[in-house]
Design an enzyme around this catalytic site. Structure first.
Site, mmCIF file in Angstrom:
data_model
loop_
_atom_site.group_PDB
_atom_site.id
_atom_site.type_symbol
_atom_site.label_atom_id
_atom_site.label_comp_id
_atom_site.label_asym_id
_atom_site.label_seq_id
_atom_site.Cartn_x
_atom_site.Cartn_y
_atom_site.Cartn_z
ATOM 1 N N ASP A 342 -17.309 -61.896 -29.835
ATOM 2 C CA ASP A 342 -17.403 -60.919 -30.928
ATOM 3 C C ASP A 342 -16.191 -60.959 -31.857
ATOM 4 O OD1 ASP A 342 -19.802 -59.812 -29.786
ATOM 5 O OD2 ASP A 342 -18.518 -58.908 -28.270
ATOM 6 N N SER A 367 -12.109 -59.142 -35.629
ATOM 7 C CA SER A 367 -12.843 -58.411 -34.595
ATOM 8 C C SER A 367 -14.089 -57.852 -35.242
ATOM 9 C CB SER A 367 -11.984 -57.295 -34.002
ATOM 10 O OG SER A 367 -12.709 -56.558 -33.049
ATOM 11 N N ARG A 368 -15.258 -58.340 -34.806
ATOM 12 C CA ARG A 368 -16.488 -58.003 -35.528
ATOM 13 C C ARG A 368 -17.037 -56.627 -35.183
ATOM 14 N NH1 ARG A 368 -17.239 -63.403 -33.786
ATOM 15 N NH2 ARG A 368 -16.795 -64.870 -35.459
ATOM 16 N N VAL A 369 -16.726 -56.122 -34.002
ATOM 17 C CA VAL A 369 -17.286 -54.822 -33.608
ATOM 18 C C VAL A 369 -16.222 -53.804 -33.204
ATOM 19 C CG1 VAL A 369 -19.474 -55.825 -32.865
ATOM 20 C CG2 VAL A 369 -17.629 -55.570 -31.215
#
Length: 513
Positions: A342, A367-369
């Site tokens: 992620d 950081s995608r989430v």
């Protein structure tokens, strides 16, 4: 006493009714080839993939290849176990998939990939076992990442935040501080209800011992398990170690607890699997890796999740480590793992050797989430911070041409230089998220612009002490509200102003003296 014929007949009939035949059928095969920890066995026609099989002299192995006329088995052990096996030896099925002990008995212990103690503290007395391979939780059983997992590292918690249930890759060349980040993250979980599992794959035994001693020194071994498949262990144990560690973490997750698991590192894991695959005569593909190398890591990392509240709300947060060669993140294994995770924290060798530690490259890290899990106060200061750093890096490149700078550009360079210094952090000194918010607020709002870069480290430590003594309500208010309200900002501004005035007065008195 003489029994009558009828009585003898009745007794015999009763005994015959009690008697039950006890037939036991065993599936037995024969070793037809052995070498390099790989054994080919003939006769185990009904064996399962991943099943544990028993050789002589208490040697065990795992079925990894099901072929038309034979079965490929990898042997477990550290001291050349294949030398104790001969062609013609018998092999027995156990009927069990490879499993490891799980539960509280493993906390504070160092174990091998089979869950057996290697720390000299006696055997593991576990009451429960889990298979090393298990299906990941499905979409319905999960919930979105919404709870923060703080590492205590300013450069990560502000710019590439991690949430519980997330998979965040740590990637960089060797000796750039990858393991150091994970150790700090483990130390920072003290008292936060997060159990940690550190999985060392292909590391030197001395390195594993050093990690164990460091964690013990900072009181982190109480909630940590170390799973070690050292460089001396066979490729089969190095292949098995991360799956065994994940099974231990899954027991915590399905019990409603939170686990942090570190895979150090998956580059060596892929190499161990390549070795086993080539010895099993599987067809090689790109860079001699087998065709299912992507599946190797995807089925491992998919097991990290945040379960929904109906299943207890437990989580596994994964920090896999990948080692690059000369900063090449576009090679085969790095790109595979980047696409599974992620987000990634990229550690740059030039920054590391230039004294920026941790050497997080803001441009390549993402950081995608995790941003969803950040507290509001951190989001309020981090958005401005990322912009300041991005502008600073562009301007540094631009100023190399010797162009004259206007005041605005000079101010941006000044701000960026100080923010880079603020993000530096000593090892084994994780910071609470409240302290991170406070110092980042000071930097992004210009309170540090007039200060020499060399004194920022001391300024930060002294300011924390000053707040605790004279403005203790400020960190308490941030901790409680999780955001920077206008009232908190006013108080924080006043604290910064008064502290700077006190420092200036101290410097003036010293100059007069």
């Amino acid at each position: 006493m003489v029994l009558k014929p009828g009585e003898v007949t009745a007794i015999l009939r009763q005994e015959l009714e009690k008697y039950k035949t006890r037939l036991r059928v065993e599936s037995i095969g024969t070793v037809i080839q052995v070498g390099d920890t790989i054994v080919r066995v003939h006769g185990l026609d009904d064996v399962m993939m991943g099943e544990l099989v028993q050789f002589q002299e208490d040697i065990t192995g795992m079925v990894l290849n099901l072929e038309e006329d034979s079965v490929g088995v990898v042997i477990f052990g550290t001291d050349n176990p294949d030398q104790k096996i001969r062609e013609g030896d018998t092999v027995k099925r156990t009927g069990k998939i490879v499993q490891v002990p799980v539960g509280a008995a493993l906390l504070g212990r160092v174990v091998n990939a089979l869950g057996r103690s290697i720390d000299g503290k006696g055997s593991i007395k576990a009451s429960k076992y889990r298979p090393v391979e298990a299906a990941a939780a499905n979409v319905v059983e999960r919930q979105p990442v919404n709870e923060s997992l703080e590492t205590g590292i300013k450069a990560i918690d502000s710019l590439t935040p991690i949430g519980r249930g997330q998979r965040e890759l740590i990637i960089g060349d060797r000796q750039t501080g990858k393991t150091a980040i994970t150790i700090d993250a483990i130390i920072n979980q003290k008292g936060k209800g997060v159990y940690c599992i550190y999985c060392a794959i292909g590391q030197k035994i001395s390195s594993v011992v050093a990690v164990s001693q460091t964690l013990a020194k900072y009181g982190a071994m109480e909630y940590t398990t170390i799973v070690s498949a050292s460089s001396r262990a066979s490729a089969s144990l190095q292949y098995l170690a991360p799956y065994a560690a994940t099974a231990m973490a899954e027991e915590l997750m399905y019990s409603g607890k939170h686990a942090l698991i570190i895979y150090d590192d998956l580059s060596k894991h892929a190499q161990a699997y390549r070795q086993l695959s080539l010895l099993l005569s599987r067809p090689p593909g790109r860079e001699a890796y087998p065709g299912d190398i992507f599946y190797l890591h995807s089925r491992l990392l998919e097991r990290s999740a945040k379960l929904n509240d109906a299943l207890g709300g437990g989580s596994i947060t994964a920090l896999p480590i990948i080692e690059t060669q000369a900063g090449d993140i576009s090679s085969y294994i790095p790109t595979n793992v980047i696409s599974i995770t992620d987000g990634q924290i990229y550690l740059d060798a030039d920054l590391f050797y230039g004294g920026v530690r941790p050497a997080v490259d803001v441009g390549l890290s993402v950081s995608r989430v995790g941003g969803k899990a950040q507290i509001k106060a951190m989001r309020q200061v981090a958005g401005k911070l990322r912009l300041d750093l991005a502008q600073y890096r562009e301007l540094v490149t631009f100023t190399q041409f010797g162009t004259e700078l206007d005041k605005t550009t000079q101010a941006q360079l000044t701000r960026g230089e100080r923010m880079v210094e603020v993000l530096k952090q000593s090892q084994y000194e994780p910071l609470s998220v409240v302290r991170q918010v406070i110092i980042l607020y000071a930097g992004t709002n210009g309170f540090l612009d007039e200060m020499p870069v060399s004194v920022l480290g001391d300024f930060e430590k002294e300011f924390y002490l000053f707040l605790e003594k004279e403005f203790a309500e400020v960190p308490f208010a941030i901790e409680k509200s999780k955001e920077l309200t206008p009232e908190i900002i006013a108080k924080l501004n006043e604290a910064l102003r008064r502290f700077k005035e006190r420092q200036k007065a101290t410097e003036d008195n010293a100059a007069v003296a």
